[in-house]
Enzyme design. Structure first.
Site, PDB file in Angstrom:
ATOM      1  N   GLY A 145       0.835  -1.194   0.000  1.00 52.68           N
ATOM      2  CA  GLY A 145       0.000   0.000   0.000  1.00 52.68           C
ATOM      3  C   GLY A 145       0.868   1.241   0.000  1.00 52.68           C
ATOM      4  O   GLY A 145       2.010   1.219  -0.478  1.00 52.68           O
ATOM      5  N   SER A 166       0.607  -9.506  -1.297  1.00 46.20           N
ATOM      6  CA  SER A 166      -0.558  -9.296  -0.450  1.00 46.20           C
ATOM      7  C   SER A 166      -1.661 -10.148  -1.040  1.00 46.20           C
ATOM      8  O   SER A 166      -1.526 -10.692  -2.141  1.00 46.20           O
ATOM      9  CB  SER A 166      -0.981  -7.815  -0.377  1.00 46.20           C
ATOM     10  OG  SER A 166      -1.570  -7.405  -1.594  1.00 46.20           O
ATOM     11  N   ARG A 227       1.686  -3.265  12.715  1.00 49.20           N
ATOM     12  CA  ARG A 227       0.895  -3.605  13.893  1.00 49.20           C
ATOM     13  C   ARG A 227       1.342  -4.965  14.407  1.00 49.20           C
ATOM     14  O   ARG A 227       1.559  -5.894  13.637  1.00 49.20           O
ATOM     15  CB  ARG A 227      -0.611  -3.637  13.574  1.00 49.20           C
ATOM     16  CG  ARG A 227      -1.216  -2.290  13.219  1.00 49.20           C
ATOM     17  CD  ARG A 227      -1.248  -1.359  14.426  1.00 49.20           C
ATOM     18  NE  ARG A 227      -1.860  -0.072  14.105  1.00 49.20           N
ATOM     19  CZ  ARG A 227      -1.210   0.976  13.640  1.00 49.20           C
ATOM     20  NH1 ARG A 227       0.101   0.894  13.406  1.00 49.20           N
ATOM     21  NH2 ARG A 227      -1.834   2.113  13.389  1.00 49.20           N
ATOM     22  N   GLU A 255       1.978  -2.809  25.014  1.00 45.15           N
ATOM     23  CA  GLU A 255       2.711  -1.547  24.978  1.00 45.15           C
ATOM     24  C   GLU A 255       2.231  -0.618  26.093  1.00 45.15           C
ATOM     25  O   GLU A 255       1.022  -0.504  26.311  1.00 45.15           O
ATOM     26  CB  GLU A 255       2.506  -0.867  23.616  1.00 45.15           C
ATOM     27  CG  GLU A 255       3.065  -1.667  22.449  1.00 45.15           C
ATOM     28  CD  GLU A 255       2.904  -0.945  21.113  1.00 45.15           C
ATOM     29  OE1 GLU A 255       2.328   0.165  21.100  1.00 45.15           O
ATOM     30  OE2 GLU A 255       3.342  -1.481  20.093  1.00 45.15           O
ATOM     31  N   HIS A 274       7.558   1.802  19.496  1.00 43.93           N
ATOM     32  CA  HIS A 274       6.454   2.326  18.689  1.00 43.93           C
ATOM     33  C   HIS A 274       6.630   3.820  18.431  1.00 43.93           C
ATOM     34  O   HIS A 274       5.731   4.635  18.666  1.00 43.93           O
ATOM     35  CB  HIS A 274       5.107   2.054  19.371  1.00 43.93           C
ATOM     36  CG  HIS A 274       3.974   1.959  18.384  1.00 43.93           C
ATOM     37  ND1 HIS A 274       2.815   1.257  18.625  1.00 43.93           N
ATOM     38  CD2 HIS A 274       3.818   2.492  17.137  1.00 43.93           C
ATOM     39  CE1 HIS A 274       2.004   1.354  17.589  1.00 43.93           C
ATOM     40  NE2 HIS A 274       2.603   2.102  16.675  1.00 43.93           N
TER      41      HIS A 274
END
Length: 309
Positions: A145, A166, A227, A255, A274
């Site tokens: 993407g 993908s 993610r 987290e 992150h």
């Protein structure tokens, strides 16, 4: 309206956004009891997915009227339940360059052993590692993407071959990004570096699993700045601990990473907390837009609404 700004770890929200004249409380530490700590607040500004708002949490906040999330999507908010409860959810702008750039920061840090060599210098040592060049190697992108295409362009500049996969990627679309569409098995078997750039959903959760990791070449690098739910982190960490692969992670199942988590002493890895999207330029979008969302709602004309009535 009482407003809570959440998870401002760097304590910079009020410096980046104009929240003057608003009744704002800033939380600089993660919430330990969301329902109790947010009781009485009518509006919340959430920093990405640092605090989750599933159905149970939303139902525990009867006074909540407005939820602002930084970025254009937030998988940690149950949008359907927010709509059912009459909670307006708004978003801010987002700069995709930050996460793509951090992907390369991790790749280069891992392949050139930057953390180790930095530690060597500081401890009075000199040259204990042998780095790996990118030119002539193969990058495998799981997802092509917007972010994946940005990463692909940089790989081309480094002289890498780019493979991509993908679930719905066709050859023509991959070629437009300078990549070759391949099967998932081929990508993991051939790539020297695998980087994940996929949108997390129920369908994509765990899309990179133990079987995929087992196909990777000895010493190959696996990078996740997307993610944590996309990756079987336990399987990846096990492979890194055995020395089968190298690992670079910016996202984790829990987290902030808890004290005593075995990932903290994981060998063959580079870990960051992150911070892929955490840049000065990004915050200059997030916080001013969040303040604008709050003022527009109070004026009766909400903007950037994710769940319009």
């Amino acid at each position: 309206m009482r407003i809570a700004i959440l998870d401002d770890y760097q304590d910079v929200a009020l410096a980046y956004g104009d929240f003057s004249g608003l009744d704002v409380t800033v939380f600089t530490e993660p919430l330990t009891d969301v329902a109790a700590q947010l009781a009485g607040f009518e509006a919340v500004v959430a920093m990405r997915e640092r605090t989750r708002f599933p159905a149970a949490v939303l139902r525990s906040l009867p006074g909540l009227r407005l939820l602002v999330t930084t970025g254009r999507r937030n998988a940690a908010i149950d949008l359907a339940v927010a709509t059912e409860l009459g909670i307006t959810v708004c978003h801010t702008g987002y700069r995709p360059a930050a996460a793509a750039e951090h992907t390369w920061a991790l790749i280069l840090a891992a392949l050139r052993h930057v953390p180790v060599e930095d530690g060597n210098i500081r401890a009075g040592r000199w040259q204990s590692t042998v780095g790996t060049e990118l030119e002539g190697s193969v990058l495998g992108l799981v997802g092509l993407g917007n972010l994946g295409r940005r990463v692909a362009r940089v790989a081309t500049a480094f002289g890498m071959e780019v493979l991509a996969w993908s679930s719905n990627l066709d050859a023509a679309r991959a070629a437009e990004a300078g990549a070759t569409a391949v099967t998932k098995d081929e990508l993991f078997a051939r790539a020297d570096v695998v980087s994940i750039h996929y949108v997390l959903s129920d369908r994509s959760r765990g899309i990179v699993g133990a079987d995929d990791i087992a196909r990777m070449r000895p010493g190959a690098l696996l990078v996740n700045t997307s993610r944590s739910g996309l990756l079987d982190t336990g399987a990846a960490a096990g492979a890194a601990r055995r020395g089968d692969i190298r690992l670079a992670l910016d996202v984790f199942d829990h987290e902030p990473l808890p004290a005593g988590d075995p990932l903290r002493d994981l060998p063959n890895s580079v870990l960051t907390g992150h911070v892929g999207y955490v840049t000065d330029q990004q915050y200059r979008v997030f916080y001013p837009d969040a303040a604008e969302d709050l003022r527009a709602y109070l004026a009766g004309a909400p903007v950037r609404v994710m769940n319009p009535a």
